[in-house]
Design an enzyme around this catalytic site. Structure first.
Site, PDB file in Angstrom:
ATOM      1  N   SER A 174      -0.941  15.186  53.631  1.00  0.00           N
ATOM      2  CA  SER A 174      -0.732  15.658  55.004  1.00  0.00           C
ATOM      3  C   SER A 174      -2.001  16.229  55.630  1.00  0.00           C
ATOM      4  O   SER A 174      -2.214  16.098  56.835  1.00  0.00           O
ATOM      5  CB  SER A 174       0.386  16.706  55.033  1.00  0.00           C
ATOM      6  OG  SER A 174       1.622  16.135  54.668  1.00  0.00           O
ATOM      7  N   HIS A 237      -0.927  21.217  56.586  1.00  0.00           N
ATOM      8  CA  HIS A 237      -0.661  20.529  57.855  1.00  0.00           C
ATOM      9  C   HIS A 237      -1.509  21.123  58.977  1.00  0.00           C
ATOM     10  O   HIS A 237      -2.202  20.408  59.706  1.00  0.00           O
ATOM     11  CB  HIS A 237       0.817  20.655  58.234  1.00  0.00           C
ATOM     12  CG  HIS A 237       1.756  19.955  57.309  1.00  0.00           C
ATOM     13  ND1 HIS A 237       2.028  20.382  56.027  1.00  0.00           N
ATOM     14  CD2 HIS A 237       2.522  18.836  57.493  1.00  0.00           C
ATOM     15  CE1 HIS A 237       2.902  19.573  55.463  1.00  0.00           C
ATOM     16  NE2 HIS A 237       3.223  18.620  56.328  1.00  0.00           N
TER      17      HIS A 237
END
Length: 290
Positions: A174, A237
């Site tokens: 991610s 993220h």
């Protein structure tokens, strides 16, 4: 010479002019590159891209990374079953690739965690995002630039997680995926007028829907899900997205320029390097994890 004679000569010239040749029909590759340029570049750079567009080299980096991630997933899910089809299991947590706070002295884990994923839905989401966005970006900007942005997001994600969520393990690509998204998102925002307003709004909405869904799922898995197994940090993220919005935007906005000569690039690299140095020192001297 009378005006009548001149008119006749003019008419004779016009009648004997060769008709302009029709432009050759666009091939499938021409249409493909046109679509790529429309999605990835502002209007003033599209002609430059189309003049030199080709698939040499092909998008090797993003395809190679995706194959490696898929291979590692299949290894743990099929040849070394660990219930990875559904969620993260103890076997994955003990993988030499997973970032584990207690083993952070094994420095490769700050990068290799991107190869391990917490379940089939996790890897499918990351692969779809990085292939759909990464392949067109690499066609435009080439593999060395995409690789720089992607790995900056991966490393930044693990280092940020070690600071802000120090007790949790980390898996998944991610950080790298969000670096690509962050860089592309900034390009759409900054070049909004050149990317056709309605089209630009559509792109922004698509990005927000994808990111919102993925982050929502990560938060659910982190705080709400009752599935057994170790918890995984989602800080990567946000850190990856920040890396993309700084380094990624600078790299992607230098399509037709020498990146090394752009002072913005060196400012971003200096800021990123300062963060890396601080994170390393934090992990050595200040981390609450023994």
């Amino acid at each position: 010479m009378t005006s009548t004679e001149l008119e006749r000569m003019g008419g004779w010239t016009e009648e004997n002019e060769e008709p302009a040749e029709d432009p050759p029909p666009k091939t499938c590759w021409d249409k493909f590159h046109t679509t790529v340029s429309n999605w990835m570049l502002p209007s003033d750079l599209r002609d430059t891209y189309l003049e030199r567009a080709n698939c040499l080299p092909p998008p090797i980096f993003i395809i190679t990374i995706s194959i490696a991630e898929l291979a590692v997933f299949i290894y743990y899910a099929v040849w070394k079953p660990q219930k990875q089809w559904i969620t993260l299991d103890d076997g994955i947590a003990k993988s030499p690739l997973t970032y584990i706070p207690e083993k952070r002295e094994e420095a490769w884990r700050f990068i290799s965690y991107m190869l391990v994923h917490a379940g089939v839905q996790h890897i499918i989401g990351n692969l779809l995002l990085q292939l759909l966005l990464g392949i067109p970006l690499e066609l435009v900007h080439k593999g060395h630039r995409i690789g720089l942005v992607y790995l900056a997001g991966v490393l930044g994600g693990s280092l940020a997680s070690s600071i802000f969520d120090p007790y949790l393990a980390l898996v998944g690509a991610s950080g790298g995926v969000y670096a690509l998204i962050g860089g592309y998102f900034m390009n759409v925002i900054v070049n909004f007028k050149e990317m056709v307003p309605l089209f630009g709004i559509f792109r922004i909405l698509v990005i927000l829907v994808i990111v919102g869904t993925d982050v929502g799922f990560a938060l659910f898995r982190r705080y709400i899900s009752k599935v057994a197994g170790p918890r995984v940090s989602f800080v990567a993220h946000f850190a990856g997205c920040l890396a993309g919005m700084s380094i990624g935007y600078t790299v992607f906005s230098c399509f037709d320029k020498n990146l090394i000569k752009d002072p913005r690039f060196w400012i971003c690299i200096a800021a990123y390097s300062a963060f890396v140095i601080f994170a390393v020192l934090f992990n050595i001297f200040l981390s609450p994890v023994p």
